[in-house]
Scaffold this active site. Structure first.
Site, PDB file in Angstrom:
ATOM      1  N   GLY A 253       0.813  -1.214   0.000  1.00  0.00           N
ATOM      2  CA  GLY A 253       0.000   0.000   0.000  1.00  0.00           C
ATOM      3  C   GLY A 253       0.846   1.262   0.000  1.00  0.00           C
ATOM      4  N   ASP A 254       1.943   1.247   0.756  1.00  0.00           N
ATOM      5  CA  ASP A 254       2.853   2.398   0.764  1.00  0.00           C
ATOM      6  C   ASP A 254       3.502   2.581  -0.595  1.00  0.00           C
ATOM      7  OD1 ASP A 254       2.658   3.115   3.619  1.00  0.00           O
ATOM      8  OD2 ASP A 254       3.587   1.172   3.948  1.00  0.00           O
ATOM      9  N   CYS A 255       3.877   1.470  -1.222  1.00  0.00           N
ATOM     10  CA  CYS A 255       4.474   1.537  -2.562  1.00  0.00           C
ATOM     11  C   CYS A 255       3.482   2.121  -3.555  1.00  0.00           C
ATOM     12  CB  CYS A 255       4.936   0.160  -3.007  1.00  0.00           C
ATOM     13  SG  CYS A 255       5.717   0.147  -4.632  1.00  0.00           S
TER      14      CYS A 255
END
Length: 466
Positions: A253-255
């Site tokens: 999700g951060d990526c």
């Protein structure tokens, strides 16, 4: 550092710990696995991971977050040094630490400890860095860093693209964000009804876009891809993942959020940003996710002292020597447009470096005719070298890049989907050293010739009125 547009990440940093080992037996006093530890790794998580991922291509990244005087905060500072610029808010308490215990790569249990309260900015640095950003990513992990600078975020959201990765325990995005990126569980918690169909996710996304006054909401659905919705829209866009991977999804999700913010910083539309981010998140998971040690082994590309305009032949030899894949593509690139940018980003993801072969001015004029080039070689090379996806640029004087390719000997030669591979003179040359020519999808309707004609028509004098 590359010339990629600067990005500001605002949010909650965590310290992630992975305790790795093997488990072959149960404890004698309880039905619990016994893990024989083989390794222990610390790395920044949350907004810290998002910032580090955004900086991988050498992009200038500023991370606004709350850090204290505890060992976990010191570990985050140490890991991010040389990767991103830190703008610190005061932290009352300790930084949260999330510990995963893994056996043979599979998580068995997660232990959370620590946590503090972010304080307000103590000087004018935060509004200054936000004013200079080409895009802002808010990585909200429910620890209220975004709340501490909410007024500053609201002040820039209507003029700067803002991506907001929300959390059920965090605050609602400020009005005017370009893209909000809840995952399916977060969207369901914010708009609960128990239905997990695509129709339900589309309805939630549209409702959240209206509630938050966001331009778009991308609900991430794991292996199903991302559903991009807008307020009042009845036809959302589903962007599927390019392939399924059995890798560690931790940090995906951060990526995704950082890649979408980076794309918006470079001028992409939300639809284009989501497509790029889905592809980057899939590659991230396939490479091992946040647990991939290579993410933290070396400083990000572009910060090693090698200028963006690296020697293409030395670079090709270096990548081949370490067993990497050399990718090359070519063209005139007379007016760089969205079709070019998308092609170069896709080409870079194929291998370990991308070398762009560019027609000289004389070669371009022979190919395109009178009035070309519109931009001379030095300017075209400079613009290409500034892109985060481009590792080196090589120039050829001939009508085709065959002679140049014979010296570079790339493993993969990429052209856009508006070409026919069988008609390319480069294909036969590549066969002599085992290279492969491939076509990549190309954005329809984008071409330098079309842009030039449009500009010429706009410059024509209009007839006087009656």
């Amino acid at each position: 550092m590359s010339g990629a547009a600067p990005l500001v990440v605002v949010g909650d940093v965590l310290l992630d710990e992975d305790i790795e080992g093997v488990s072959t037996r149960l404890a004698p006093d309880a039905p619990a696995p016994v893990v024989d530890v083989t390794g222990d790794r610390l790395r920044p998580g949350g907004a810290g991971l998002a910032a580090a991922l955004a900086a991988r291509g050498g992009r200038e990244v500023v991370l606004v977050t709350a850090l204290g005087s505890d060992p976990a905060s010191d570990a985050v500072r140490r890991e991010l040094r040389g990767r991103v610029r830190l703008v610190e808010l005061p932290l009352a308490g300790t930084l949260p630490v999330k510990t995963r215990v893994l056996a043979s790569g599979r998580p068995l249990v997660r232990i959370d400890r620590g946590g503090g309260t972010p304080g307000a900015p103590e000087d004018g640095t935060v509004p200054d860095v936000l004013a200079q950003a080409h895009a802002v990513l808010v990585a909200d992990y429910g620890r209220h860093t975004a709340r501490a600078v909410r007024d500053h975020l609201a002040a820039v959201a209507h003029r700067t693209p803002v991506v907001w990765d929300p959390h059920p325990k965090g605050d609602a995005p400020v009005p005017g964000v370009r893209l909000a990126t809840p995952n399916a569980a977060e969207a369901s918690a914010l708009v609960p009804d128990g239905d997990q169909s695509l129709r339900a996710h589309a309805r939630r996304g549209a409702e959240l876009a209206e509630r938050w006054r966001a331009a778009a909401v991308g609900v991430t659905l794991g292996e199903r891809g991302v559903l991009l919705t807008r307020s009042g829209s009845t036809a959302p866009m589903l962007v599927p993942v390019p392939y399924r991977s059995g890798g560690d999804p931790c940090g995906a999700g951060d990526c995704f959020a950082s890649a979408a913010a980076a794309a918006l910083a470079d001028g992409a539309l939300p639809e284009e940003a989501v497509q790029r981010a889905v592809a980057e998140a899939a590659a991230f998971v396939a490479a091992g996710g946040a647990g991939n040690a290579a993410l933290w082994r070396d400083p990000p590309a572009g910060r090693t002292g090698r200028p963006p305009a690296a020697d293409p032949f030395a670079l090709a030899e270096e990548v081949r020597a370490r067993g990497g894949t050399v990718v090359a593509t070519g063209g005139c690139f007379d007016l760089l447009h969205a079709g070019h940018v998308g092609l170069l980003e896709s080409a870079r993801r194929i291998g370990d470096c991308l070398i762009v072969c560019v027609n000289s001015d004389a070669s371009l004029a022979r190919r395109k005719g009178p009035g070309r080039p519109l931009n001379h070689l030095a300017d075209r090379v400079r613009v290409l070298a500034a892109l985060g996806s481009v590792d080196a640029v090589a120039v050829f004087e001939e009508d085709t890049p065959v002679e140049l390719l014979s010296r570079l000997r790339p493993d993969v030669w990429v052209k856009g989907g508006d070409y026919a591979v069988d008609g390319l003179p480069e294909v036969e040359a590549l066969r002599t050293w085992g290279g492969q020519a491939v076509l990549l999808p190309y954005l329809d309707g984008r071409s330098t010739t079309t842009l030039a004609r449009r500009a010429a028509r706009a410059a024509e004098p209009r007839p006087a009125g009656p």
